[in-house]
Design an enzyme around this catalytic site. Structure first.
Site, mmCIF file in Angstrom:
data_model
loop_
_atom_site.group_PDB
_atom_site.id
_atom_site.type_symbol
_atom_site.label_atom_id
_atom_site.label_comp_id
_atom_site.label_asym_id
_atom_site.label_seq_id
_atom_site.Cartn_x
_atom_site.Cartn_y
_atom_site.Cartn_z
ATOM 1 N N HIS A 186 62.775 60.394 56.746
ATOM 2 C CA HIS A 186 63.008 60.734 55.342
ATOM 3 C C HIS A 186 63.585 59.510 54.640
ATOM 4 C CE1 HIS A 186 64.247 64.079 52.318
ATOM 5 N NE2 HIS A 186 64.204 62.919 51.709
ATOM 6 N N GLU B 118 66.593 71.761 49.284
ATOM 7 C CA GLU B 118 67.702 70.866 48.972
ATOM 8 C C GLU B 118 68.497 71.508 47.840
ATOM 9 O OE1 GLU B 118 66.536 67.217 47.088
ATOM 10 O OE2 GLU B 118 68.415 66.175 47.547
ATOM 11 N N ASP C 180 67.519 57.508 50.176
ATOM 12 C CA ASP C 180 67.400 56.348 49.286
ATOM 13 C C ASP C 180 68.598 55.437 49.553
ATOM 14 O OD1 ASP C 180 65.117 57.209 47.419
ATOM 15 O OD2 ASP C 180 66.481 58.920 47.314
#
Lengths: 355, 600
Positions: free
Chosen positions: A23, A214, A293
């Protein structure tokens, strides 16, 4: 908040432990340093209010208010990427960084629509990333898979067009998987069934995954599995709210790709210790630990492992289980899996003194 | 001026019993109850404890709706018209009066479903239905559940007790007797209709429900054209609410070019977003309430959701929403396509749920057609990806797309075509029945009963099939057409909106079994006999269980079917499903099946 100390031995163990990342958004690895280099190289003009220096930007990255605030910077960041070399460089700097963190296999996301909407072709973007992946295999023995993500906030027709334009890349296996990201709640999985069916029709080997659970409730996860027919769920933290779903994830070995630091930064939870990781382990729900990220969320894969250790402690055996389920849940071939599994055993055996 | 109340005798003279009986079909159940309470004459005439005629009328009004394709039209030529459930109950319960049959249908019936269990489409999940036992599930080493292989009762409201354990309501002092006529109608299920990915279920109270997480399964239906989107009142309310707080902006959309200041006007202000947001958090309270109301589930069953018309949410400020609006529309009929459905209300308005983004029914407008008060809709039918309705004096009306809704009212124009020469109101050319296939193809038969007509690609033509006897009823799915004659029934395959002549098959079970209703899923068929028995055949894909004949191994070992490909089973001949009761309605969805079953 840290309850368990990451001693040198623990840090060394977790660094050496073979890790798989499932991910990771390549666009989310854009560090301020590279961003300003590209601004200069490409002569891009940033908005007047955008920070002028690397340090100022680091300060902003450390203080996102919410998902929206993060995305505003994220999309400006994307704008500095123009040429194939830019995309190569972005991915290559990620691989260089994690090659020292024990990363052995990476299945990485990218968002073509963030670039095609700026007039940059899917081929340019993909080629740049593909080159970096090949180099990572060659120089670091990191195996890779490339996952194209659809932006769920874009109109479905546009996502369909993106899938159609990726036809030859999917057929030839350059793109190994299809994903779905961006704001979850207003754009449920059922909107994208046709996109997924079309993509799968191009290549039966295409792997399917999607962000779900999420922000959205467990029904987003169930519907993603039932309707999009994915074999993996990205995030999926909120699955814990549905006992039946938990049983299903365990029985069908659907791996959740969790992102501890991202969840904290985007205020899904206040602290890593609040994540239901122990519950997932107790219920045999496979998960992997990922960085999402990393440039924006303050930590690459190793940092995520260390943060989780500092909150949960966990013995060597538990970490070996996590490493193994990350390998089992990967889309690499059985031979590669076997290689990685034996590496796990080697590392576990090496740290004899670690409990 | 003072008016004198007429005496009972005067009323009897002006409205003798035979006149009253003639007008009964035009009154609602509630009108009849009110009339019976008017005076002694009507009270005696409309005797709820004795009159079988009255109860027969009430039965038909409640459970024999002729608005959908399950039943043919009532016409002068169909002399002894009986709906399927009337026929079945008269055959299975000879000598029982209509008041008792009414109660049987109302209190002792339940919806059963089986087949593919994905996303809650059966109205329950593996763990939400205590009536689901291990031997009813097709599982792979207990890990993956493919589907339910036997009819299983759907948990419905107050009935926590399964139907087999329930008291008979007419022969004891059950409290249900009290609420018999004007009370709670939500428990009593009038109709079930199977779509590609869900069931639509209609209660006697006129409430419409849909099973599962989505009725459309992610596919678009005959709604707005590609690229067009309905106006979404609730989303719009959220947007305007957020706009009223200058620093807050709605769902983001990337636009502009590199470095365009429009894209992010003032990053420092957006950093403060959360602060502003939290101070005004309560602005969402009304919205959350509205959002909850708009997605209400059946009490005690999250897998069955109430379906509401879009027009009731026509408020700009959620505070103005009047909760009583929820029950302002009463549905009387529902028909389902692959990823859409239509529902007709008691005012003869038509509502359409027809796309991924359509959560609430859009009221359809047919521009330039006469008013409903003179030319009502008599029958609705959903095809695979299109719709056909019959309007009195107009004829068959087909469409497969519509305009988008533009304002808060939730109306939209259907892009319809009228099939020529189908509007006769009597005579040999009057339409007797029709069935909607795919891409605006419609099969229909007329009073004359000898020709099968097909309207396809905007051309009408007649199809010559070697069928004996007069055709009285047709039913269709995406790939199969069923034709009923006065004595028997046939099926024939449809390919690209054309009939494959060589596939004509007479449905024969045994000589004494008469089939009165058929329904088709993607690969399977269900037949209902006039004695309330159910038969299934076709392909059960991926162990989904849609035939309801039990586990794959037992289907094969009993000789009824054979394995086909990896995990599919083919049953060639219609095979009786074990239901332990009387089936009065059947429906086949995509990979799932449903029935209304009465247990004495």
């Amino acid at each position: 908040m840290a309850k368990f100390e990451c001693t040198d031995e623990v840090t060394n163990f977790l660094t050496e432990l073979p890790k798989c990342e499932h991910h990771l958004h390549l666009e989310g690895t854009l560090e301020p340093e590279l961003l300003f280099q590209l601004v200069e190289r490409n002569g891009v003009q940033l908005p007047g209010t955008f920070p002028k220096t690397v340090n100022e930007l680091h300060v902003i990255y450390n203080n996102f208010a919410d998902l929206q605030d993060f995305l505003n910077y994220y999309y400006i960041g994307c704008n500095v990427l123009l040429s194939e070399d830019d995309f190569f460089e972005l991915a290559w700097s990620y691989f260089k960084r994690v090659s020292t963190q024990g990363l052995r296999h990476a299945e990485v996301f990218y968002d073509p629509q963030s670039h095609t909407s700026r007039g940059i072709s899917l081929e340019v973007v993909t080629k740049g990333f593909e080159r970096a992946c090949a180099k990572a295999q060659e120089e670091f023995n990191i195996s890779t898979k490339l996952i194209m993500c659809l932006l769920r906030h874009c109109p479905v027709e546009e996502c369909m067009d993106t899938v159609k334009s990726a036809k030859s890349l999917i057929e030839s296996g350059v793109i190994d998987g299809l994903g779905l990201d961006s704001s979850e709640r207003p754009f449920p999985p059922e909107l994208f069934v046709e996109c997924y069916q079309l993509a799968k029709s191009y290549n039966k080997e295409l792997q399917l995954t999607a962000h779900a659970g999420e922000e959205g409730d467990p029904s987003f996860v169930t519907n993603t599995l039932d309707l999009l027919e994915t074999t993996r769920i990205d995030h999926g933290v909120r699955s814990i709210e549905d006992a039946e779903l938990i049983k299903r994830l365990a029985a069908q070995k659907v791996m959740l790709t969790l992102c501890p630091l991202s969840n904290v930064k985007l205020q899904v939870v206040k602290d890593v210790s609040e994540l239901p990781l122990q519950e997932f382990l107790d219920n045999d729900v496979p998960f992997s630990i990922n960085s999402d990220d990393p440039a924006y969320f303050g930590g690459y894969i190793l940092q995520n492992y260390l943060e989780v250790y500092s909150r949960f402690g966990w013995s060597k055996a538990v970490w070996a289980k996590i490493a193994r389920q990350s390998i089992e849940g990967s889309w690499c071939d059985p031979k590669r899996k076997q290689e990685l599994l034996s590496e796990v055993s080697e590392v576990v055996n090496k740290y004899v003194n670690l409990p | 001026m003072k008016s004198e109340a007429p005496t009972s005798n005067e009323i009897k003279e002006s409205l003798p019993p035979d006149i009253v009986q003639t007008i009964l079909p035009y009154l609602t159940s509630k009108d009849i109850k009110n009339l019976s309470l008017t005076n002694k004459y009507f009270n005696k005439l409309l005797d709820y404890s004795n009159s079988s005629i009255l109860w027969h009328e009430l039965f038909r009004k409640s459970f024999g709706n002729t608005y959908t394709n399950d039943e043919p039209f009532i016409s002068k030529n169909s002399k002894r018209f009986q709906t399927c459930s009337e026929t079945i109950l008269l055959n299975t319960h000879p000598g029982i009066e209509w008041d008792k049959l009414y109660n049987l249908r109302k209190y002792r019936s339940a919806v059963f479903t089986w087949g593919c269990i994905k996303h809650g489409r059966l109205g329950y999940t593996i763990s939400s239905n205590s009536r689901l036992s291990a031997d009813s599930m097709n599982q792979l080493d207990r890990r993956i559940t493919f589907g339910v292989c036997k009819p299983v009762e759907v948990p419905w409201m107050l009935y926590s007790v399964p139907i087999s354990g329930r008291a008979n309501s007419w022969d004891d002092d059950d409290t249900e007797e009290e609420t018999n006529i004007l009370g709670e109608y939500d428990r009593s299920i009038v109709q079930i209709s199977g779509g590609g990915f869900s069931f639509q279920i209609l209660t006697q109270s006129g409430k419409l429900y849909s099973t599962g997480a989505t009725y459309h399964g992610g596919h678009n239906g005959p709604g707005p054209l590609a690229g067009e989107h309905d106006f979404q009142p609730i989303d719009e309310t959220i947007r305007s609410l957020e706009r009223s707080f200058p620093l807050v902006h709605g769902p983001f959309r990337v636009m502009g070019s590199i470095g365009d200041p429009i894209r992010i006007q003032n990053p420092h202000h957006t950093t403060n977003l959360t602060g502003t947001f939290q101070q005004h958090e309560d602005i969402y309270a009304d919205l959350m309430k509205l959002s909850d109301i708009s997605s209400k589930c059946l009490p005690g069953n999250d897998q069955v959701r109430r379906m509401l018309p879009k027009s009731i949410f026509n408020v700009k400020d959620p505070k103005d929403f009047d909760e009583s609006m929820i029950d302002s529309v009463r549905f009387v009929a529902v028909s389902s396509g692959r990823s859409h459905f239509l529902a007709l209300d008691d005012k003869n308005d038509l509502y359409s749920w027809d796309g991924r983004e359509v959560n609430h029914g859009v009221k359809l407008i047919f521009n330039d057609l006469p008013m409903r008060s003179t030319n009502p809709i008599l029958k609705i039918s959903c095809g695979w990806n299109c719709n056909c309705i019959f309007i009195y004096g107009v004829g068959l009306v087909v469409w497969k797309s519509r305009d988008t809704t533009v304002g808060f009212d939730g109306f939209a124009n259907a892009h319809y075509k009228v099939i020529p020469n189908t509007g006769e109101v009597n005579g040999a050319n009057k339409i007797v029945d029709f069935a909607c296939g795919s891409d605006n193809a419609v099969f229909y038969i007329t009073n004359e009963g000898e020709k099968l007509w097909l309207y396809s690609n905007e051309i009408e033509k007649y199809i010559d099939l070697p069928i004996e006897g007069k055709m009285v009823k047709v039913q269709a799915s995406n790939n199969t057409l069923a034709i009923f004659t006065s004595d028997t029934c046939y099926t024939v395959e449809i390919k690209d909106s054309e009939v494959a002549h060589n596939t004509l098959t007479k449905i024969e079970i045994t000589p004494n079994v008469k089939i009165i209703s058929l329904s088709f899923g993607d690969y399977h068929g269900i037949a209902l006999s006039d004695t309330g028995d159910m038969y299934t055949w076709g392909l059960e894909s991926e162990m989904c269980g849609c035939l309801g004949l039990g586990k794959p191994e037992s289907i094969v070992s009993s000789g009824a079917g054979t394995f086909e490909r990896a995990r599919s089973i083919r049953v060639q001949r219609p095979t009786k499903v074990d239901i332990d009761g009387t089936c009065v309605a059947i429906t086949a969805g995509g990979w799932q099946s449903g029935a209304i079953i009465i247990k004495d």
